[in-house]
Design an enzyme around this catalytic site. Sequence first.
Site, PDB file in Angstrom:
ATOM      1  N   HIS A  75      52.208  19.832  -6.407  1.00  0.00           N
ATOM      2  CA  HIS A  75      53.276  18.588  -6.730  1.00  0.00           C
ATOM      3  C   HIS A  75      52.230  17.362  -6.874  1.00  0.00           C
ATOM      4  CE1 HIS A  75      57.115  20.419  -6.721  1.00  0.00           C
ATOM      5  NE2 HIS A  75      56.826  21.141  -6.095  1.00  0.00           N
ATOM      6  N   SER A 128      57.572  18.069  -1.757  1.00  0.00           N
ATOM      7  CA  SER A 128      58.198  18.060  -3.066  1.00  0.00           C
ATOM      8  C   SER A 128      59.562  17.956  -2.745  1.00  0.00           C
ATOM      9  CB  SER A 128      58.244  19.630  -3.533  1.00  0.00           C
ATOM     10  OG  SER A 128      58.804  20.564  -2.954  1.00  0.00           O
ATOM     11  N   LYS A 175      53.133  23.519 -13.087  1.00  0.00           N
ATOM     12  CA  LYS A 175      54.079  22.265 -12.889  1.00  0.00           C
ATOM     13  C   LYS A 175      53.507  21.253 -13.766  1.00  0.00           C
ATOM     14  CE  LYS A 175      55.615  23.031  -8.051  1.00  0.00           C
ATOM     15  NZ  LYS A 175      55.146  24.464  -8.218  1.00  0.00           N
TER      16      LYS A 175
END
Length: 396
Positions: A214, A186, A244
């Site tokens: 991610h 990330s 996310k």
Amino acid sequence: MTSQNLDQFLESNISDLKEKGLYNEIDTLEGANGPEIIIEGKKLLNLSSNNYLGLATHQDLKDVAKQAIDSYGVGAGAVRTINGTLDLHIELEKKIAAFKGTEAAIAYQSGFNCNMAAISAVMDKNDAILSDALNHASIIDGCRLSKAKIIRYEHSDMADLRAKVEEATGSGAYNKVMVITDGVFSMDGDIAKLPEIVDIAEEFDLITYVDDAHGSGVTGDGAGTVKHFGLQKKVDFQMGTLSKAIGVIGGYVAGKQSLIDWLKVRSRPFLFSTAVSPADAAASTKAIDMLMKSTELNKKLWENGDYLKKGLKALGFAIGNSETPITPCIIGDEKQAQTFSKRLREEGVYAKAIVFPTVPQGTGRVRNMPTAAHTKEMLDRAIRIYEKIGKEMKLI
């Protein structure tokens, strides 16, 4: 009277962090976390959100969340193993398994919880874990909790991984050996070398664990990094978050049915923490369903990421070697990174400085997270402001 020792500890250490430019000021949003946000009454272009696809504010997700509240209430009411398992949770887990191409899945309250839960449920003091040097803090904590021997290998260095695997497996000291890696890292935006990792794992019979927090919704046309490389049948643990790109809250592990069965009876956060809310479960299911039916948002995310990278690189900023829409702007000095972020905000761009211990000392940066919800006009505006501040601070 409170402890004087505690007061002295807190005062001295907080002062030290502020002096070194390592103290993180927390900002409060006055409204939704979208492509533009409001902080202290000022509208800012938002380049710091993990809301990659803009789903956190998507009307369809809000609608199903409201319906779930009306039908089920605001909370699950218990842990999953007593009577907190709703049919919404079962539907979510089936959807995750289909999304990830596995036999089954288990949902948790957060991605951090996943790593605390799953690693320690399978690994113990008689085992060893090979962990990438840049793995997320939750992986590190999960490994520590397991009490397994932690062997760190250099970031994405397959020669170092192989050498340490040979040493660990050849010693005969461990019952099981796991290799664990982020799918997408990330802070730098690079992708794990999963094909090489899986080859080594197959050769030495290692357990494979990929944290794709991610990557889910981003790589593999949205299905994640394991799908990106076509390795769904060769990775034991596919872990990810629902907070996310999915836009809600929670986490999951996907894998074989037997693995999921074991996690449901041995992973402590599942056993001892109340289940995610009905609204969160319903909204997450809806988001995943959308991603399985269309790649439109995923393509827009990549288009915007490439556009911002090209603009910042043309100005002369160091953006590293990101292979994903994550776009770091590497400044180096921590204080200078903090000042750069502050000036961006004053000019209308919210892009937080990332400093030690999140990244190694001397690699302070502003990390940009373009999303599918940004327009080209917004990104052009950000690039113009970057140019202004970069020249002002003599960074470009």
